[in-house]
Design a protein around this motif. Structure first.
Motif, PDB file in Angstrom:
ATOM      1  N   UNK A 177       0.521 -24.208 -41.517  1.00  0.00           N
ATOM      2  CA  UNK A 177       0.554 -23.366 -40.305  1.00  0.00           C
ATOM      3  C   UNK A 177       1.999 -23.070 -39.872  1.00  0.00           C
ATOM      4  N   UNK A 178       2.228 -21.931 -39.193  1.00  0.00           N
ATOM      5  CA  UNK A 178       1.213 -20.934 -38.868  1.00  0.00           C
ATOM      6  C   UNK A 178       1.391 -19.664 -39.713  1.00  0.00           C
ATOM      7  N   UNK A 179       2.625 -19.207 -39.898  1.00  0.00           N
ATOM      8  CA  UNK A 179       2.871 -17.972 -40.656  1.00  0.00           C
ATOM      9  C   UNK A 179       3.636 -18.261 -41.937  1.00  0.00           C
ATOM     10  N   UNK A 180       3.262 -17.549 -43.014  1.00  0.00           N
ATOM     11  CA  UNK A 180       3.958 -17.619 -44.304  1.00  0.00           C
ATOM     12  C   UNK A 180       4.008 -16.214 -44.897  1.00  0.00           C
ATOM     13  N   UNK A 181       5.050 -15.955 -45.679  1.00  0.00           N
ATOM     14  CA  UNK A 181       5.195 -14.655 -46.333  1.00  0.00           C
ATOM     15  C   UNK A 181       4.746 -14.774 -47.783  1.00  0.00           C
ATOM     16  N   UNK A 182       3.789 -13.926 -48.185  1.00  0.00           N
ATOM     17  CA  UNK A 182       3.287 -13.903 -49.559  1.00  0.00           C
ATOM     18  C   UNK A 182       3.564 -12.532 -50.169  1.00  0.00           C
ATOM     19  N   UNK A 183       3.219 -12.395 -51.446  1.00  0.00           N
ATOM     20  CA  UNK A 183       3.435 -11.098 -52.110  1.00  0.00           C
ATOM     21  C   UNK A 183       2.424 -10.051 -51.648  1.00  0.00           C
ATOM     22  N   UNK A 184       1.506 -10.434 -50.785  1.00  0.00           N
ATOM     23  CA  UNK A 184       0.557  -9.479 -50.215  1.00  0.00           C
ATOM     24  C   UNK A 184       0.841  -9.196 -48.739  1.00  0.00           C
ATOM     25  N   UNK A 185       1.786  -9.922 -48.152  1.00  0.00           N
ATOM     26  CA  UNK A 185       2.142  -9.667 -46.767  1.00  0.00           C
ATOM     27  C   UNK A 185       2.305 -10.952 -45.975  1.00  0.00           C
ATOM     28  N   UNK A 186       2.456 -10.795 -44.664  1.00  0.00           N
ATOM     29  CA  UNK A 186       2.644 -11.921 -43.748  1.00  0.00           C
ATOM     30  C   UNK A 186       1.281 -12.491 -43.387  1.00  0.00           C
TER      31      UNK A 186
END
Length: 225
Positions: A200-209
């Protein structure tokens, strides 16, 4: 085994494991290739001494540069395996690096290229350095790579001597600390976990936040000029 036999064995090994030595498939980035931000958006807010982050919100006027605000950095994640070419970005509060950017191909769990900095010129420079090295760590400032640690095997490991690896890693951390990173903090470790979408709570991936609590993607406000 003779030197010629050793050379042949090494060449055969390199050929067999060639994909591991060519695992970073990215274009050459210019500053203008990276996103800017506008509108209502979510940002990652770091908690000192924690892997947990908070979901913060803010509003950015069209044409406003949020990187000029105190304590705000830009996080960029690039899919590096040549599958989608996705480039995602968001704002981060509290990372602390000033006057440059760092980039890494060691980013849990997919190990895409991830970079953070306070200006897009140095972000592009640091990301490009990883492409040239086939992965590793890089620190850029004033438009130049100031220090780097190649991790040429899959973007995760090095064939260099342990003493050389430690020396280069220590130089990277010392430079980052001279640019605002708190003493005792390894910024590359902190950076690696900003891509892990289970904490938690926010992470950045190759598909978005991604909001890991609500299990949904949220707007980062990233757009292109």
């Amino acid at each position: 085994m003779s030197s010629s036999e050793n050379a042949k064995t090494e060449a055969e090994r390199r050929k067999r494991f060639a994909p591991l030595y060519h695992s970073v498939h990215l274009p050459t980035f210019q500053a203008d290739d990276l996103p800017v931000f506008s509108g209502d958006l979510h940002r990652i807010e770091l908690i000192p001494g924690e892997l947990l982050t908070r979901d913060g919100t803010m509003y950015v006027e069209d044409g406003e540069d949020p990187l000029a605000m105190l304590g705000i950095s830009q996080l960029v994640l690039c899919e590096r395996y040549g599958k989608t070419g996705a480039v995602q970005s968001c704002l981060v509060k509290g990372f602390g690096l000033k006057g440059g950017a760092i980039a890494s191909s060691f980013a849990h769990d997919a190990h895409n290229v991830i970079a953070i900095g306070d200006n897009r010129e140095d972000l592009a420079c640091a990301i490009n350095a990883l492409t040239e090295m086939n992965g590793g760590y890089a620190l850029a400032s004033h438009g130049r790579v100031q220090a780097a640690l190649p991790l040429e095997v899959g973007g995760l490991m090095s064939e260099a001597a342990p003493e050389e690896i430690v020396e280069k890693q220590n130089r990277l951390i010392a430079l980052a600390q001279s640019m605002g990173i708190e003493k005792g903090v390894d910024p590359f470790t902190s950076l690696a976990f900003l891509a892990l979408p289970v904490i938690p709570e926010l992470r950045l991936t190759d598909k978005g936040l991604f909001d890991t609590v609500k299990q949904t993607f949220v707007s980062s406000g990233a757009t292109y000029e």
